[in-house]
Design a protein around this motif. Structure first.
Motif, PDB file in Angstrom:
ATOM      1  N   GLN A   1      43.590  50.201 -12.798  1.00  0.00           N
ATOM      2  CA  GLN A   1      42.660  49.540 -11.876  1.00  0.00           C
ATOM      3  C   GLN A   1      41.503  50.486 -11.589  1.00  0.00           C
ATOM      4  OE1 GLN A   1      43.114  46.448 -10.702  1.00  0.00           O
ATOM      5  NE2 GLN A   1      41.520  46.361  -9.172  1.00  0.00           N
ATOM      6  N   ASN A   2      40.286  49.983 -11.623  1.00  0.00           N
ATOM      7  CA  ASN A   2      39.089  50.750 -11.230  1.00  0.00           C
ATOM      8  C   ASN A   2      38.991  52.114 -11.910  1.00  0.00           C
ATOM      9  OD1 ASN A   2      38.437  48.643  -9.458  1.00  0.00           O
ATOM     10  ND2 ASN A   2      39.620  49.575  -7.807  1.00  0.00           N
ATOM     11  N   GLY A   3      39.262  52.181 -13.204  1.00  0.00           N
ATOM     12  CA  GLY A   3      39.119  53.430 -13.946  1.00  0.00           C
ATOM     13  C   GLY A   3      40.224  54.439 -13.709  1.00  0.00           C
ATOM     14  N   GLY A   4      41.294  54.044 -13.088  1.00  0.00           N
ATOM     15  CA  GLY A   4      42.413  54.944 -12.837  1.00  0.00           C
ATOM     16  C   GLY A   4      43.729  54.174 -12.858  1.00  0.00           C
ATOM     17  N   ILE A   5      44.714  54.739 -12.221  1.00  0.00           N
ATOM     18  CA  ILE A   5      46.024  54.107 -12.107  1.00  0.00           C
ATOM     19  C   ILE A   5      46.284  53.849 -10.626  1.00  0.00           C
ATOM     20  CG2 ILE A   5      48.486  54.297 -12.564  1.00  0.00           C
ATOM     21  CD1 ILE A   5      46.754  54.324 -15.113  1.00  0.00           C
ATOM     22  N   GLU A   6      46.513  52.599 -10.284  1.00  0.00           N
ATOM     23  CA  GLU A   6      46.801  52.226  -8.893  1.00  0.00           C
ATOM     24  C   GLU A   6      48.314  52.080  -8.727  1.00  0.00           C
ATOM     25  OE1 GLU A   6      46.223  48.196  -6.547  1.00  0.00           O
ATOM     26  OE2 GLU A   6      44.295  49.244  -6.788  1.00  0.00           O
ATOM     27  N   VAL A   7      48.826  52.667  -7.642  1.00  0.00           N
ATOM     28  CA  VAL A   7      50.247  52.594  -7.322  1.00  0.00           C
ATOM     29  C   VAL A   7      50.379  52.068  -5.907  1.00  0.00           C
ATOM     30  CG1 VAL A   7      52.390  53.903  -7.034  1.00  0.00           C
ATOM     31  CG2 VAL A   7      50.779  54.536  -8.851  1.00  0.00           C
ATOM     32  N   ARG A   8      51.113  50.974  -5.765  1.00  0.00           N
ATOM     33  CA  ARG A   8      51.370  50.391  -4.437  1.00  0.00           C
ATOM     34  C   ARG A   8      52.863  50.079  -4.327  1.00  0.00           C
ATOM     35  NH1 ARG A   8      46.929  48.526  -1.461  1.00  0.00           N
ATOM     36  NH2 ARG A   8      44.975  48.574  -2.620  1.00  0.00           N
ATOM     37  N   GLY A   9      53.376  50.184  -3.116  1.00  0.00           N
ATOM     38  CA  GLY A   9      54.781  49.858  -2.916  1.00  0.00           C
ATOM     39  C   GLY A   9      55.300  50.409  -1.611  1.00  0.00           C
ATOM     40  N   THR A  10      56.579  50.756  -1.625  1.00  0.00           N
ATOM     41  CA  THR A  10      57.247  51.233  -0.419  1.00  0.00           C
ATOM     42  C   THR A  10      58.152  52.407  -0.754  1.00  0.00           C
ATOM     43  OG1 THR A  10      57.287  48.978   0.447  1.00  0.00           O
ATOM     44  CG2 THR A  10      58.746  50.563   1.504  1.00  0.00           C
ATOM     45  N   VAL A  11      58.095  53.429   0.093  1.00  0.00           N
ATOM     46  CA  VAL A  11      59.028  54.551   0.014  1.00  0.00           C
ATOM     47  C   VAL A  11      60.019  54.367   1.157  1.00  0.00           C
ATOM     48  CG1 VAL A  11      59.299  57.054   0.246  1.00  0.00           C
ATOM     49  CG2 VAL A  11      57.342  56.114  -1.011  1.00  0.00           C
ATOM     50  N   SER A  12      61.304  54.376   0.835  1.00  0.00           N
ATOM     51  CA  SER A  12      62.362  54.206   1.833  1.00  0.00           C
ATOM     52  C   SER A  12      63.217  55.459   1.870  1.00  0.00           C
ATOM     53  CB  SER A  12      63.247  53.007   1.480  1.00  0.00           C
ATOM     54  OG  SER A  12      62.475  51.832   1.394  1.00  0.00           O
TER      55      SER A  12
ATOM     56  N   ALA B   1      68.773  67.116   6.347  1.00  0.00           N
ATOM     57  CA  ALA B   1      69.363  66.387   5.218  1.00  0.00           C
ATOM     58  C   ALA B   1      68.504  65.190   4.857  1.00  0.00           C
ATOM     59  CB  ALA B   1      70.771  65.908   5.573  1.00  0.00           C
ATOM     60  N   ILE B   2      68.627  64.783   3.621  1.00  0.00           N
ATOM     61  CA  ILE B   2      68.085  63.496   3.169  1.00  0.00           C
ATOM     62  C   ILE B   2      69.256  62.757   2.537  1.00  0.00           C
ATOM     63  CG2 ILE B   2      66.490  62.292   1.636  1.00  0.00           C
ATOM     64  CD1 ILE B   2      64.625  64.705   1.786  1.00  0.00           C
ATOM     65  N   ASP B   3      69.648  61.669   3.146  1.00  0.00           N
ATOM     66  CA  ASP B   3      70.770  60.883   2.631  1.00  0.00           C
ATOM     67  C   ASP B   3      70.322  59.850   1.603  1.00  0.00           C
ATOM     68  OD1 ASP B   3      72.698  62.180   4.239  1.00  0.00           O
ATOM     69  OD2 ASP B   3      72.062  60.961   5.952  1.00  0.00           O
ATOM     70  N   ARG B   4      69.045  59.443   1.689  1.00  0.00           N
ATOM     71  CA  ARG B   4      68.514  58.441   0.762  1.00  0.00           C
ATOM     72  C   ARG B   4      67.014  58.647   0.647  1.00  0.00           C
ATOM     73  NH1 ARG B   4      66.248  53.351   1.726  1.00  0.00           N
ATOM     74  NH2 ARG B   4      66.632  53.633   3.934  1.00  0.00           N
ATOM     75  N   LEU B   5      66.512  58.644  -0.584  1.00  0.00           N
ATOM     76  CA  LEU B   5      65.076  58.695  -0.850  1.00  0.00           C
ATOM     77  C   LEU B   5      64.827  57.881  -2.099  1.00  0.00           C
ATOM     78  CD1 LEU B   5      62.155  59.630  -0.513  1.00  0.00           C
ATOM     79  CD2 LEU B   5      62.793  61.797  -1.622  1.00  0.00           C
ATOM     80  N   GLU B   6      64.127  56.762  -1.932  1.00  0.00           N
ATOM     81  CA  GLU B   6      63.852  55.884  -3.056  1.00  0.00           C
ATOM     82  C   GLU B   6      62.500  55.211  -2.863  1.00  0.00           C
ATOM     83  OE1 GLU B   6      67.554  53.850  -2.632  1.00  0.00           O
ATOM     84  OE2 GLU B   6      66.662  52.239  -1.451  1.00  0.00           O
ATOM     85  N   ALA B   7      61.995  54.669  -3.942  1.00  0.00           N
ATOM     86  CA  ALA B   7      60.708  53.977  -3.875  1.00  0.00           C
ATOM     87  C   ALA B   7      60.718  52.804  -4.839  1.00  0.00           C
ATOM     88  CB  ALA B   7      59.574  54.931  -4.228  1.00  0.00           C
ATOM     89  N   THR B   8      60.070  51.734  -4.416  1.00  0.00           N
ATOM     90  CA  THR B   8      59.818  50.585  -5.268  1.00  0.00           C
ATOM     91  C   THR B   8      58.305  50.474  -5.366  1.00  0.00           C
ATOM     92  OG1 THR B   8      61.836  49.517  -4.501  1.00  0.00           O
ATOM     93  CG2 THR B   8      60.192  48.111  -5.566  1.00  0.00           C
ATOM     94  N   LEU B   9      57.805  50.614  -6.592  1.00  0.00           N
ATOM     95  CA  LEU B   9      56.366  50.744  -6.785  1.00  0.00           C
ATOM     96  C   LEU B   9      55.853  49.786  -7.855  1.00  0.00           C
ATOM     97  CD1 LEU B   9      56.468  54.638  -6.924  1.00  0.00           C
ATOM     98  CD2 LEU B   9      55.774  53.257  -4.956  1.00  0.00           C
ATOM     99  N   ALA B  10      54.626  49.331  -7.669  1.00  0.00           N
ATOM    100  CA  ALA B  10      53.917  48.546  -8.675  1.00  0.00           C
ATOM    101  C   ALA B  10      52.816  49.443  -9.228  1.00  0.00           C
ATOM    102  CB  ALA B  10      53.335  47.287  -8.050  1.00  0.00           C
ATOM    103  N   VAL B  11      52.807  49.635 -10.547  1.00  0.00           N
ATOM    104  CA  VAL B  11      51.866  50.528 -11.211  1.00  0.00           C
ATOM    105  C   VAL B  11      50.992  49.686 -12.139  1.00  0.00           C
ATOM    106  CG1 VAL B  11      51.659  52.507 -12.767  1.00  0.00           C
ATOM    107  CG2 VAL B  11      53.544  52.405 -11.128  1.00  0.00           C
ATOM    108  N   ARG B  12      49.654  49.916 -12.061  1.00  0.00           N
ATOM    109  CA  ARG B  12      48.749  49.196 -12.966  1.00  0.00           C
ATOM    110  C   ARG B  12      47.428  49.951 -13.086  1.00  0.00           C
ATOM    111  NH1 ARG B  12      45.667  44.420  -9.979  1.00  0.00           N
ATOM    112  NH2 ARG B  12      45.469  45.384  -7.955  1.00  0.00           N
TER     113      ARG B  12
END
Length: 172
Positions: A54-65, A41-52
């Protein structure tokens, strides 16, 4: 094929500044992701991400909980697992002709952009899968292995062609 937990962000909608995005899988998506990755089971799957950009692409940083239930690889017992996993990704237009290179400690995982969008939901699901213990063991695992006749690593004594020679020499 559309992933079970899809949250596409169109490339042309991503501006120059950083944007914070929070996503969460609903019950149907969580059940489908659990089936895909062999979880009970998965009771919770979420992410808080910063998208921008950067360096000729798209950088995504954050946390998956997530809060999931895995099966013990020995007994099948349910094992609850909670995680907060950092994520750092670089989405690029093309990986064609890219050679395999050794990544440094601060390098981002690189993913090719497909169809003019990046899928933050799929990135979160894959981050979850990579963060999980591939062979989880319950407290009963050691006893179950012993009962089945499997010896522990510290009990293993390799047998070689000369293993019995020492005892034979000591008898004389």
């Amino acid at each position: 094929m559309t992933p079970e937990f899809s949250r596409p962000e169109r490339i042309d909608a991503i501006g120059d500044g950083e944007r914070r995005i929070t996503i969460a899988a609903d019950a149907t998506e969580r059940a489908a992701v659990a089936a895909r990755f062999g979880l009970l089971a998965i009771d919770r799957l979420e992410a808080t991400l910063a998208v921008r950009r950067q360096n000729g692409g798209i950088e995504v940083r954050g946390t998956v909980s997530a809060t999931v239930t895995q099966a013990c690889s020995i007994t099948g017992d349910p094992l609850p697992v909670s995680m907060d996993e950092p994520v750092a990704l670089q989405f690029v237009e093309s990986l064609d002709g890219a050679e395999e290179v050794e990544l440094g400690e601060d390098a981002l995982d690189t993913i090719e952009i497909e169809g003019g969008a990046i899928d933050l939901g799929e990135a979160a699901a894959e981050t979850l899968a990579l963060a999980l213990d591939p062979f989880p063991r319950s407290p009963r695992a050691a006893a179950a292995l012993q009962e089945a006749g499997v010896i522990a690593e510290d009990e293993f004594k390799p047998v070689t062609a000369l293993s019995g020679l020492k005892s034979l020499l000591e008898k004389k």
